[in-house]
Write a protein that holds these residues in place. Structure first.
Motif, PDB file in Angstrom:
ATOM      1  N   PRO A 232       9.138   4.032   0.711  1.00 49.94           N
ATOM      2  CA  PRO A 232      10.065   3.704   2.581  1.00 49.94           C
ATOM      3  C   PRO A 232       8.858   4.274   3.654  1.00 49.94           C
ATOM      4  CG  PRO A 232      11.397   3.519   1.214  1.00 49.94           C
ATOM      5  CD  PRO A 232       9.924   4.089  -0.117  1.00 49.94           C
ATOM      6  N   LEU A 233       8.877   5.383   3.749  1.00 47.79           N
ATOM      7  CA  LEU A 233       9.114   6.344   4.777  1.00 47.79           C
ATOM      8  C   LEU A 233       7.798   6.427   4.639  1.00 47.79           C
ATOM      9  CD1 LEU A 233      10.674   8.677   6.307  1.00 47.79           C
ATOM     10  CD2 LEU A 233       9.058  10.218   5.184  1.00 47.79           C
ATOM     11  N   GLU A 234       6.913   6.657   4.297  1.00 50.23           N
ATOM     12  CA  GLU A 234       5.592   5.867   4.351  1.00 50.23           C
ATOM     13  C   GLU A 234       5.421   4.838   4.934  1.00 50.23           C
ATOM     14  OE1 GLU A 234       2.977   8.411   3.888  1.00 50.23           O
ATOM     15  OE2 GLU A 234       4.826   9.445   3.039  1.00 50.23           O
ATOM     16  N   ARG A 235       5.248   4.252   5.269  1.00 48.28           N
ATOM     17  CA  ARG A 235       6.117   2.459   5.351  1.00 48.28           C
ATOM     18  C   ARG A 235       6.288   2.241   6.328  1.00 48.28           C
ATOM     19  NH1 ARG A 235       9.210  -0.853   0.425  1.00 48.28           N
ATOM     20  NH2 ARG A 235       7.617  -0.632  -1.167  1.00 48.28           N
ATOM     21  N   ILE A 236       7.360   3.538   7.417  1.00 48.06           N
ATOM     22  CA  ILE A 236       7.623   3.513   8.208  1.00 48.06           C
ATOM     23  C   ILE A 236       6.231   4.111   9.230  1.00 48.06           C
ATOM     24  CG2 ILE A 236       9.528   4.462   9.771  1.00 48.06           C
ATOM     25  CD1 ILE A 236      11.529   4.551   7.964  1.00 48.06           C
ATOM     26  N   ARG A 237       6.094   5.089   8.450  1.00 44.90           N
ATOM     27  CA  ARG A 237       4.856   5.844   9.022  1.00 44.90           C
ATOM     28  C   ARG A 237       3.855   4.853   9.478  1.00 44.90           C
ATOM     29  NH1 ARG A 237       5.830  11.289   9.012  1.00 44.90           N
ATOM     30  NH2 ARG A 237       6.353  11.935   6.861  1.00 44.90           N
ATOM     31  N   SER A 238       3.366   4.148   8.685  1.00 43.36           N
ATOM     32  CA  SER A 238       2.191   3.088   9.184  1.00 43.36           C
ATOM     33  C   SER A 238       2.179   2.135  10.071  1.00 43.36           C
ATOM     34  CB  SER A 238       2.023   1.771   7.589  1.00 43.36           C
ATOM     35  OG  SER A 238       1.743   2.679   6.516  1.00 43.36           O
ATOM     36  N   PHE A 239       4.205   2.192  10.730  1.00 40.72           N
ATOM     37  CA  PHE A 239       4.539   0.980  11.853  1.00 40.72           C
ATOM     38  C   PHE A 239       3.758   1.823  12.557  1.00 40.72           C
ATOM     39  CE2 PHE A 239       7.419   1.000  14.478  1.00 40.72           C
ATOM     40  CZ  PHE A 239       7.099  -0.654  15.670  1.00 40.72           C
ATOM     41  N   VAL A 240       4.810   2.475  12.845  1.00 39.22           N
ATOM     42  CA  VAL A 240       4.295   3.936  14.171  1.00 39.22           C
ATOM     43  C   VAL A 240       2.935   4.592  14.119  1.00 39.22           C
ATOM     44  CG1 VAL A 240       4.642   6.725  14.705  1.00 39.22           C
ATOM     45  CG2 VAL A 240       6.718   5.784  13.600  1.00 39.22           C
TER      46      VAL A 240
ATOM     47  N   PHE B 143      13.800   4.239  -4.901  1.00 40.16           N
ATOM     48  CA  PHE B 143      13.200   2.967  -4.277  1.00 40.16           C
ATOM     49  C   PHE B 143      12.275   1.792  -4.600  1.00 40.16           C
ATOM     50  CE2 PHE B 143      13.369   6.437  -1.454  1.00 40.16           C
ATOM     51  CZ  PHE B 143      12.367   7.489  -1.311  1.00 40.16           C
ATOM     52  N   VAL B 144      12.325   0.839  -3.966  1.00 43.31           N
ATOM     53  CA  VAL B 144      12.096  -0.971  -4.950  1.00 43.31           C
ATOM     54  C   VAL B 144      10.196  -1.326  -4.124  1.00 43.31           C
ATOM     55  CG1 VAL B 144      12.320  -2.894  -4.690  1.00 43.31           C
ATOM     56  CG2 VAL B 144      14.145  -1.732  -5.224  1.00 43.31           C
TER      57      VAL B 144
ATOM     58  N   HIS C 118       0.772  -1.280   0.365  1.00 36.42           N
ATOM     59  CA  HIS C 118       0.713   0.337  -0.047  1.00 36.42           C
ATOM     60  C   HIS C 118       0.848   1.123  -0.108  1.00 36.42           C
ATOM     61  CE1 HIS C 118      -3.271  -2.406   1.015  1.00 36.42           C
ATOM     62  NE2 HIS C 118      -4.202  -1.834   0.801  1.00 36.42           N
ATOM     63  N   ASN C 119       1.931   1.233   0.458  1.00 38.93           N
ATOM     64  CA  ASN C 119       2.698   1.974   0.327  1.00 38.93           C
ATOM     65  C   ASN C 119       4.371   2.027  -0.769  1.00 38.93           C
ATOM     66  OD1 ASN C 119       1.651   3.739   2.364  1.00 38.93           O
ATOM     67  ND2 ASN C 119       1.999   2.108   3.309  1.00 38.93           N
ATOM     68  N   GLN C 120       4.455   2.949  -1.768  1.00 34.54           N
ATOM     69  CA  GLN C 120       5.137   2.963  -2.411  1.00 34.54           C
ATOM     70  C   GLN C 120       6.695   3.316  -1.776  1.00 34.54           C
ATOM     71  OE1 GLN C 120       4.094   1.465  -5.278  1.00 34.54           O
ATOM     72  NE2 GLN C 120       6.289   2.145  -6.221  1.00 34.54           N
TER      73      GLN C 120
END
Lengths: 197, 197
Positions: A78-86, A196-197, A74-76
């Motif tokens: 990586p920063l958004e992915r980390i935000r998902s975690f937070v 990014f990947v 859902h997040n291209q």
DNA sequence: GACTCACTAGGACACATGTCCTATGATTGA
DNA sequence: TCAATCATAGGACATGTGTCCTAGTGAGTC
């Protein structure tokens, strides 16, 4: 009844009760009552209480993997992915305020019990650690990826512990905002990196 | 024998065992064995297990107050006092890696047990919170003192939890350094304020 | 010496818990 | 239809636990 096998119902009830009441403090009577089966019938599905614990940890492990995969899809960025975690802290706010972090409190309890499953429970932490580290690598922080991952993980644990102790939603929101800014500052430093990947 | 009353010995043994093994997982047999008295003799000094827990929490509370007073006496500058707090993570490194934070793990356990002493245990957190807040006020951060106090407290909890899970001394040292820098940045912003008490 | 009182030892008791066993009903497959 | 397997219920059992009770010890006092 609801499409789930008895074994699955047991594991899910145990998962919930271990979280809410702790592993040791949850008895077979508690679980069997939650699933509505006799206590004796239990040992047809599991040979011991520890075996249920193993199954619960395994379930949480798989769920976590699924969750991480979802965030990646859902997040291209990586920063958004980390935000998902937070943001779990916000998403699961009520549960965390009531019972703390499922991973942290379980590891803590098993540590005190000197339980052999402690190592397996710690793997839940490892899963997040590896995944967060991977995202930081993608952000360009190759050398410090693991340090940053542990930092974010520690943040979430600290917030969860205090949120539980003080039952304070505003505190959670504020800390999540702080962490958001910190993440921003990390990207600004390396905003030339856009692969990014 | 060693100058301490039996009651004191019981409380101190219970304090140590509750920390190492958890409250529920520590039995009367464990404590009486540690103190070398018969299990029956126990109820002359305490009417119930909960009463011992109360005494342990009270002991920890007094010890904490003493500790905070010491830090105040030995450090003129509020910032150095806060550093003293952060440095517990280094001072008690081995214990924390083995058993986690005494306050955090106790509050977490009592929460899961739905134990009536949870509120008292949380007061240990409150003690640190108030004290840290006071130091931040002295630093000039009057409006955000409590927020900053909670931030530092959350930091310490997060580090303690992960230090315990990963048994990682280097991580602890690194995070303490990070926190040191963050504290520096706070003072730089307000270095015009030099009025301390 | 008799008495008091703080303190201790040891065991009894009820209860909960994890584990195990056996009998019974339900489902399936030949 | 019948046998075999799956699934469940209910209770037995040993153990550990918090709690309580009673008898005993030993030092100090009158």
């Amino acid at each position: 009844m609801n499409g789930k096998t008895t074994r699955e119902q047991i594991i899910e009830a145990a998962d919930r009760l271990f979280y809410q009441q702790g592993f040791e403090h949850t008895s077979f009577a508690d679980i069997s009552q939650a699933v509505n089966i006799s206590r004796g019938n239990f040992y047809y599905h599991f040979k011991s209480k520890d075996e249920i614990l193993d199954a619960v940890i395994k379930l949480r492990f798989l769920r976590t993997q699924t969750l991480l995969n979802t965030w990646e899809k859902h997040n291209q960025h990586p920063l958004e992915r980390i935000r998902s975690f937070v943001n779990i802290l916000i998403m699961n706010q009520n549960k965390i305020i009531s019972y703390g972090c499922p991973v942290g409190t379980l590891c803590s309890e098993l540590n005190k019990l000197n339980h052999s499953a402690e190592a397996d429970a710690n793997k839940l932490f490892d899963l997040f650690r590896q995944w967060l580290g991977q995202q930081f690598i993608l952000l360009g922080h190759v050398d410090t990826a693991d340090e940053l991952a542990l930092h974010v993980l520690a943040f979430s644990q600290g917030v969860a512990t205090l949120a539980n102790a003080f039952s304070d939603e505003i505190f959670v929101q504020r800390e999540v905002n702080n962490m958001g800014k910190w993440l921003d500052s990390l990207t600004i430093e390396t905003q030339h990196n856009h692969i990014f990947v």
